[in-house]
Design an enzyme around this catalytic site. Structure first.
Site, PDB file in Angstrom:
ATOM      1  CD  GLU A 173     -71.566  86.136 -45.825  1.00 39.69           C
ATOM      2  OE1 GLU A 173     -70.388  85.955 -46.189  1.00 39.69           O
ATOM      3  OE2 GLU A 173     -71.681  86.786 -44.877  1.00 39.69           O
ATOM      4  CD  GLU A 372     -71.052  85.254 -40.632  1.00 42.85           C
ATOM      5  OE1 GLU A 372     -70.440  86.090 -41.196  1.00 42.85           O
ATOM      6  OE2 GLU A 372     -70.998  84.255 -41.009  1.00 42.85           O
TER       7      GLU A 372
HETATM    8  C1  BG6 Z   1     -68.862  86.550 -43.961  1.00 44.22           C
HETATM    9  C2  BG6 Z   1     -68.411  85.103 -43.613  1.00 44.22           C
HETATM   10  O1  BG6 Z   1     -68.717  86.968 -44.876  1.00 44.22           O
HETATM   11  O2  BG6 Z   1     -68.006  87.590 -42.892  1.00 44.22           O
HETATM   12  C3  BG6 Z   1     -67.380  84.754 -42.649  1.00 44.22           C
HETATM   13  O3  BG6 Z   1     -69.612  84.403 -43.365  1.00 44.22           O
HETATM   14  C4  BG6 Z   1     -66.240  85.972 -42.798  1.00 44.22           C
HETATM   15  O4  BG6 Z   1     -66.855  83.478 -42.891  1.00 44.22           O
HETATM   16  C5  BG6 Z   1     -66.975  87.316 -42.317  1.00 44.22           C
HETATM   17  O5  BG6 Z   1     -65.198  85.570 -41.715  1.00 44.22           O
HETATM   18  C6  BG6 Z   1     -66.173  88.335 -41.968  1.00 44.22           C
HETATM   19  O6  BG6 Z   1     -65.292  88.419 -42.922  1.00 44.22           O
HETATM   20  P1  BG6 Z   1     -63.662  88.746 -42.994  1.00 44.22           P
HETATM   21  O7  BG6 Z   1     -63.064  88.729 -44.251  1.00 44.22           O
HETATM   22  O8  BG6 Z   1     -63.425  89.872 -42.190  1.00 44.22           O
HETATM   23  O9  BG6 Z   1     -63.240  87.478 -41.929  1.00 44.22           O
END
Ligand code: BG6
Length: 473
Positions: A173, A372
């Site tokens: 990211e 993701e």
């Molecule tokens: C993304 C990241 O931004 O979102 C992860 O690559 C992160 O590291 C995921 O955990 C979800 O965000 P959060 O803050 O809910 O854990």
């Protein structure tokens, strides 16, 4: 859906491994982040301080539990598992000549275990955790020297794991740091701590430039090393919608989108886009960019576009429209009346996934990988059972839209990995209670708990999804 579609899950080293000082690991930037919550930002402390709580130190103890966890991923039928290599396990300080063999051995064993269990490792080289020493001593990515340190680290791990890992990504990211008002992102992306009253944006642009060069150097090295390797970029793909048909909103959405597109434009096309060069010129910004850097960037373009998707963003140029005031979404973000949000305020927008996939397909025509997507929720644990129907609904809706993008629109997508396939520590808040997994980990926000693993309802659901290659949702 293609037969070799890479269904799987994703985690990151610092959010699951724990063992922050095991195996001669050095301190990483994730180790100096305290826990916050939806209203309280995480604090970046000056080294580890007594009396403060650092949730990533223990993570979910994946460092010790990974064999058991990978067995469970295998049971779901994972074709791949995305995780990252903690740079500070390999180079504890970051500027050493020789790597730490204990750290290298850990990832050898981890990747072997994945392969033995039928899943390909998908590896991010930098997922929010450079060695903390590099921040203190060199100022992180403010400093050109970081290019060499990162390149050395990557060379070591590419050489070592080239026959175990096909899919790599350089910076997780990378675009997050454009949210300059939020201290967390420039720190976790680039190890930048701002000085008082510093003009933040040019500092970040310079750091980003060094990362572009480093990423291209690594990509070129990987290509020469082993023709089987595929190297991708990784962006947080949050598309911007205009709040109305007012042309001011349309133009604003376009310029906000450019803050995202500039990263893929550079890493896929190999040069700075004109709109960005023009913005720099208009602002009088002058950066340390050499002709040799530009040559490197032109040569080291990526093989696939990795992206994460959680939400869309709706923006308004009208000063009278109330802004969300959440620095995760930027200064112009407003509520979208058509979308619900998670309990952490993230807009749930499955169609936005189809939209961004098409935008990428049209613009770049290279394979994409959704690395993701997931639903953060405070799951209820009832007698060893977790009925997470809302997570199933969320994922189902997103996979349906992904399938439309692939099958109806012709997008070239090679895989989909669900974020936090086993409950990790939340990145933005450091909480445990913001859970994402198919597997529940008995750990509380304060670190207490048995760390025992339990299958949620979504575990059985996702197993079916993979078994039927996305037919049964
Ligand atoms: C993304 C990241 O931004 O979102 C992860 O690559 C992160 O590291 C995921 O955990 C979800 O965000 P959060 O803050 O809910 O854990």
């Amino acid at each position: 859906m293609r037969k070799d579609f890479l269904w799987g899950g994703a985690v990151a080293a610092h959010q699951v491994e724990g063992g922050y000082d095991k195996g001669h690991k050095g301190l990483s930037i994730a180790d100096v982040l305290t826990a916050g919550d939806v209203h309280t930002p995480r604090e970046i402390t000056d080294g580890i301080q007594e009396g403060k709580f650092y949730p990533n130190h223990e993570g979910i103890k994946f460092y010790d539990h990974y064999k058991e966890d990978i067995q469970m991923f295998r049971e779901m039928g994972f074709k791949c598992l995305r995780t990252s290599i903690a740079w500070s396990r390999i180079f504890p300080k970051g500027d050493e000549k020789d790597p730490n063999e204990e750290g290298l051995k850990f990832y050898d064993d981890l990747f072997d275990c994945m392969l033995e269990n039928g899943m390909q490792p998908v590896i991010t080289l930098s997922h929010f955790e450079m060695p903390y020493y590099l921040v203190k001593e060199y100022g992180g990515w403010r400093n050109r020297k970081m290019i060499d340190f990162f390149y050395n680290f990557c060379k070591v791990v590419l050489d070592r794991y080239q026959n175990k890992v096909k899919y790599w990504m350089t910076f997780n990211e990378i675009n997050n740091q454009m949210l300059v008002e939020n201290d967390l992102y420039p720190f976790t992306n680039s190890g930048i701590i701002f000085e008082k009253d510093e003009d933040r944006l040019p500092v970040v642009y310079q750091a980003v430039h060094y990362q572009f060069v480093a990423s291209a150097l690594v990509t070129e090295y990987a290509h020469k090393l082993n023709s089987n390797i595929q190297t991708g970029c990784c962006v947080a793909a949050t598309p911007n919608y205009p709040n109305s048909t007012n042309p001011d909103d349309i133009l604003l959405a376009q310029s906000e989108d450019r803050k995202l597109l500039m990263f893929t434009d550079v890493q896929i096309r190999g040069h700075y886009p004109n709109y960005l060069l023009n913005e720099w010129k208009n602002n009088g910004y002058q950066f340390d960019i050499t002709d040799q850097d530009l040559e490197v960037m032109a040569k080291g373009t990526v093989d696939y576009l990795g992206f994460t998707y959680y939400m869309s963003n709706t923006v308004s140029a009208d000063p009278n429209v109330k802004k969300l005031g959440d620095d995760l979404q930027g200064n112009y973000a407003v509520d979208n009346q058509y979308l619900k949000t998670t309990d952490w305020g993230w807009a749930i927008d499955p169609k936005g996934l189809r939209y961004i996939m098409n935008m990428y397909q049209d613009r770049y025509e290279i394979p994409m990988f959704i690395v993701e997507n997931g639903f953060g929720y405070a799951d209820k644990f009832e007698d060893g059972k977790i009925h997470d129907q809302n997570r199933i609904e969320y994922l189902k809706a997103h996979i349906e839209e992904m399938k439309k993008a692939i099958e109806e629109d012709g997008c070239d997508c090679i895989g989909y990995t669900v974020w936090g396939c086993i409950d990790p520590i939340s990145f933005t808040t450091g909480e445990m209670k913001k859970r994402y997994g198919f597997i529940y980990v008995d750990r509380n926000n304060d670190g207490s708990g048995s760390y025992k693993r339990y299958k949620k309802d979504s575990f059985y659901w996702y197993k079916k999804v993979i078994e039927t290659n996305g037919e049964e949702l």
